[in-house]
Design a protein around this motif. Structure first.
Motif, PDB file in Angstrom:
ATOM      1  N   ALA A 172      -9.578   5.546   5.697  1.00  0.00           N
ATOM      2  CA  ALA A 172      -9.780   4.095   5.673  1.00  0.00           C
ATOM      3  C   ALA A 172      -9.884   3.600   4.233  1.00  0.00           C
ATOM      4  O   ALA A 172      -9.343   2.542   3.890  1.00  0.00           O
ATOM      5  CB  ALA A 172     -11.020   3.712   6.470  1.00  0.00           C
ATOM      6  N   ALA A 173     -10.575   4.356   3.387  1.00  0.00           N
ATOM      7  CA  ALA A 173     -10.675   3.966   1.978  1.00  0.00           C
ATOM      8  C   ALA A 173      -9.286   3.937   1.337  1.00  0.00           C
ATOM      9  O   ALA A 173      -8.960   3.011   0.587  1.00  0.00           O
ATOM     10  CB  ALA A 173     -11.603   4.919   1.232  1.00  0.00           C
ATOM     11  N   ALA A 174      -8.451   4.930   1.637  1.00  0.00           N
ATOM     12  CA  ALA A 174      -7.095   4.967   1.103  1.00  0.00           C
ATOM     13  C   ALA A 174      -6.278   3.778   1.614  1.00  0.00           C
ATOM     14  O   ALA A 174      -5.510   3.165   0.853  1.00  0.00           O
ATOM     15  CB  ALA A 174      -6.416   6.290   1.477  1.00  0.00           C
ATOM     16  N   ILE A 175      -6.446   3.442   2.885  1.00  0.00           N
ATOM     17  CA  ILE A 175      -5.726   2.293   3.456  1.00  0.00           C
ATOM     18  C   ILE A 175      -6.140   1.007   2.749  1.00  0.00           C
ATOM     19  O   ILE A 175      -5.312   0.125   2.492  1.00  0.00           O
ATOM     20  CB  ILE A 175      -5.968   2.218   4.978  1.00  0.00           C
ATOM     21  N   HIS A 176      -7.407   0.907   2.389  1.00  0.00           N
ATOM     22  CA  HIS A 176      -7.886  -0.270   1.642  1.00  0.00           C
ATOM     23  C   HIS A 176      -7.368  -0.278   0.208  1.00  0.00           C
ATOM     24  O   HIS A 176      -7.448  -1.301  -0.462  1.00  0.00           O
ATOM     25  CB  HIS A 176      -9.412  -0.312   1.635  1.00  0.00           C
ATOM     26  N   MET A 212       0.850  -1.173   0.000  1.00  0.00           N
ATOM     27  CA  MET A 212       0.000   0.000   0.000  1.00  0.00           C
ATOM     28  C   MET A 212       0.895   1.236   0.000  1.00  0.00           C
ATOM     29  O   MET A 212       1.804   1.352   0.803  1.00  0.00           O
ATOM     30  CB  MET A 212      -0.886  -0.046   1.248  1.00  0.00           C
ATOM     31  N   THR A 213       0.618   2.129  -0.930  1.00  0.00           N
ATOM     32  CA  THR A 213       1.355   3.384  -1.013  1.00  0.00           C
ATOM     33  C   THR A 213       0.402   4.514  -0.683  1.00  0.00           C
ATOM     34  O   THR A 213      -0.623   4.679  -1.345  1.00  0.00           O
ATOM     35  CB  THR A 213       1.940   3.581  -2.420  1.00  0.00           C
ATOM     36  N   LEU A 214       0.755   5.257   0.348  1.00  0.00           N
ATOM     37  CA  LEU A 214      -0.056   6.397   0.767  1.00  0.00           C
ATOM     38  C   LEU A 214       0.759   7.672   0.607  1.00  0.00           C
ATOM     39  O   LEU A 214       1.982   7.650   0.786  1.00  0.00           O
ATOM     40  CB  LEU A 214      -0.462   6.246   2.242  1.00  0.00           C
ATOM     41  N   PRO A 215       0.117   8.798   0.302  1.00  0.00           N
ATOM     42  CA  PRO A 215       0.852  10.059   0.273  1.00  0.00           C
ATOM     43  C   PRO A 215       1.528  10.302   1.622  1.00  0.00           C
ATOM     44  O   PRO A 215       0.995   9.935   2.676  1.00  0.00           O
ATOM     45  CB  PRO A 215      -0.235  11.102   0.003  1.00  0.00           C
ATOM     46  N   ASP A 216       2.698  10.918   1.593  1.00  0.00           N
ATOM     47  CA  ASP A 216       3.474  11.112   2.824  1.00  0.00           C
ATOM     48  C   ASP A 216       2.683  11.756   3.964  1.00  0.00           C
ATOM     49  O   ASP A 216       2.751  11.267   5.098  1.00  0.00           O
ATOM     50  CB  ASP A 216       4.748  11.922   2.535  1.00  0.00           C
ATOM     51  N   PRO A 217       1.924  12.850   3.726  1.00  0.00           N
ATOM     52  CA  PRO A 217       1.186  13.445   4.859  1.00  0.00           C
ATOM     53  C   PRO A 217       0.190  12.471   5.496  1.00  0.00           C
ATOM     54  O   PRO A 217       0.063  12.414   6.717  1.00  0.00           O
ATOM     55  CB  PRO A 217       0.470  14.643   4.237  1.00  0.00           C
ATOM     56  N   LEU A 218      -0.503  11.689   4.657  1.00  0.00           N
ATOM     57  CA  LEU A 218      -1.455  10.713   5.180  1.00  0.00           C
ATOM     58  C   LEU A 218      -0.732   9.598   5.911  1.00  0.00           C
ATOM     59  O   LEU A 218      -1.123   9.217   7.026  1.00  0.00           O
ATOM     60  CB  LEU A 218      -2.312  10.153   4.042  1.00  0.00           C
ATOM     61  N   HIS A 219       0.324   9.081   5.322  1.00  0.00           N
ATOM     62  CA  HIS A 219       1.114   8.020   5.959  1.00  0.00           C
ATOM     63  C   HIS A 219       1.622   8.462   7.325  1.00  0.00           C
ATOM     64  O   HIS A 219       1.468   7.757   8.325  1.00  0.00           O
ATOM     65  CB  HIS A 219       2.280   7.629   5.038  1.00  0.00           C
ATOM     66  N   GLU A 220       2.215   9.649   7.372  1.00  0.00           N
ATOM     67  CA  GLU A 220       2.774  10.154   8.634  1.00  0.00           C
ATOM     68  C   GLU A 220       1.683  10.339   9.695  1.00  0.00           C
ATOM     69  O   GLU A 220       1.870   9.994  10.865  1.00  0.00           O
ATOM     70  CB  GLU A 220       3.493  11.484   8.381  1.00  0.00           C
ATOM     71  N   ALA A 273      -8.138   2.429  -2.189  1.00  0.00           N
ATOM     72  CA  ALA A 273      -8.941   3.243  -3.105  1.00  0.00           C
ATOM     73  C   ALA A 273      -8.075   4.339  -3.723  1.00  0.00           C
ATOM     74  O   ALA A 273      -7.371   5.046  -3.017  1.00  0.00           O
ATOM     75  CB  ALA A 273     -10.121   3.861  -2.369  1.00  0.00           C
ATOM     76  N   GLN A 274      -8.162   4.458  -5.050  1.00  0.00           N
ATOM     77  CA  GLN A 274      -7.395   5.470  -5.769  1.00  0.00           C
ATOM     78  C   GLN A 274      -8.170   5.913  -6.990  1.00  0.00           C
ATOM     79  O   GLN A 274      -8.874   5.099  -7.574  1.00  0.00           O
ATOM     80  CB  GLN A 274      -6.053   4.905  -6.211  1.00  0.00           C
ATOM     81  N   PRO A 275      -8.018   7.151  -7.420  1.00  0.00           N
ATOM     82  CA  PRO A 275      -7.376   8.255  -6.704  1.00  0.00           C
ATOM     83  C   PRO A 275      -8.342   8.799  -5.652  1.00  0.00           C
ATOM     84  O   PRO A 275      -9.548   8.842  -5.874  1.00  0.00           O
ATOM     85  CB  PRO A 275      -7.136   9.286  -7.806  1.00  0.00           C
ATOM     86  N   ILE A 276      -7.806   9.171  -4.522  1.00  0.00           N
ATOM     87  CA  ILE A 276      -8.650   9.679  -3.440  1.00  0.00           C
ATOM     88  C   ILE A 276      -7.935  10.833  -2.752  1.00  0.00           C
ATOM     89  O   ILE A 276      -6.714  10.796  -2.566  1.00  0.00           O
ATOM     90  CB  ILE A 276      -9.006   8.566  -2.431  1.00  0.00           C
ATOM     91  N   THR A 277      -8.701  11.846  -2.399  1.00  0.00           N
ATOM     92  CA  THR A 277      -8.169  12.980  -1.650  1.00  0.00           C
ATOM     93  C   THR A 277      -8.609  12.827  -0.203  1.00  0.00           C
ATOM     94  O   THR A 277      -9.794  12.653   0.075  1.00  0.00           O
ATOM     95  CB  THR A 277      -8.704  14.311  -2.221  1.00  0.00           C
ATOM     96  N   VAL A 278      -7.644  12.875   0.702  1.00  0.00           N
ATOM     97  CA  VAL A 278      -7.930  12.749   2.131  1.00  0.00           C
ATOM     98  C   VAL A 278      -7.420  14.014   2.807  1.00  0.00           C
ATOM     99  O   VAL A 278      -6.237  14.327   2.730  1.00  0.00           O
ATOM    100  CB  VAL A 278      -7.252  11.497   2.732  1.00  0.00           C
ATOM    101  N   SER A 279      -8.327  14.742   3.452  1.00  0.00           N
ATOM    102  CA  SER A 279      -7.940  16.009   4.076  1.00  0.00           C
ATOM    103  C   SER A 279      -7.748  15.898   5.577  1.00  0.00           C
ATOM    104  O   SER A 279      -7.179  16.796   6.195  1.00  0.00           O
ATOM    105  CB  SER A 279      -8.975  17.092   3.766  1.00  0.00           C
ATOM    106  N   ASP A 280      -8.257  14.802   6.179  1.00  0.00           N
ATOM    107  CA  ASP A 280      -8.061  14.577   7.613  1.00  0.00           C
ATOM    108  C   ASP A 280      -8.178  13.088   7.885  1.00  0.00           C
ATOM    109  O   ASP A 280      -8.510  12.310   6.989  1.00  0.00           O
ATOM    110  CB  ASP A 280      -9.065  15.376   8.458  1.00  0.00           C
TER     111      ASP A 280
END
Length: 154
Positions: A32-36, A1-9, A38-45
């Motif tokens: 949670a969708a990104a962890i599963h 799973m590859t997450l954007p750095d801000p989300l990963h951190e 889901a792409q492309p997805i924007t996560v703000s919090d």
């Protein structure tokens, strides 16, 4: 799973501060969708559901102020606080309820719990189908878009 750095951190930080939680907790919503996957997805919090007792202990330990109860027409939590020490804000919710489309307030508490290991940290998310059902209950346009992203994973 590859997450954007801000989300990963932020996810790793959340998992670290909840490592000693006594009750089940979950990362939900877009994170949670990104962890599963889901792409492309924007996560703000990063939204986190936890027990009242764990929320009280956590808020006291890391200095989160409990915010007043929201007057949102569809969502509310008995305890709500925002942790802004990470690249993304983490929002902690205890005793979260949702006003369903029939106008009745109902608890929103996952019944499934998938452990996901990221480095040395374990975090928890609802299983894919339960997360999809949560998005259906939320019913906002961004949630309906997230359902389509999750459907590509099954």
């Amino acid at each position: 799973m590859t997450l954007p750095d801000p989300l990963h951190e932020t996810i790793v930080a959340v998992g670290s501060i909840l490592a000693d939680a006594r009750d089940p907790w979950w990362i939900i919503s877009g994170a949670a969708a990104a962890i599963h996957g889901a792409q492309p997805i924007t996560v703000s919090d990063v939204d986190v559901m936890l027990s009242i007792e764990d929320a009280k202990r956590l808020f006291a330990r890391i200095g989160i102020a409990q915010e007043p109860q929201s007057n949102h027409p569809r969502f509310r939590s008995e305890i709500f606080g925002r942790w802004e020490a990470c690249p993304l804000v983490a929002e902690f919710m205890a005793n979260f309820v949702l006003r369903d489309l029939d106008g009745v307030w109902r608890p929103m508490l996952p019944s499934t719990r998938r452990a996901v290991t990221i480095g040395a940290i374990t975090i928890f998310v609802p299983e894919l189908q339960e997360l999809r059902g949560m998005f259906q209950r939320f019913g906002r346009p961004k949630d309906l878009t997230r359902i389509k992203l999750l459907d590509h994973l099954s």
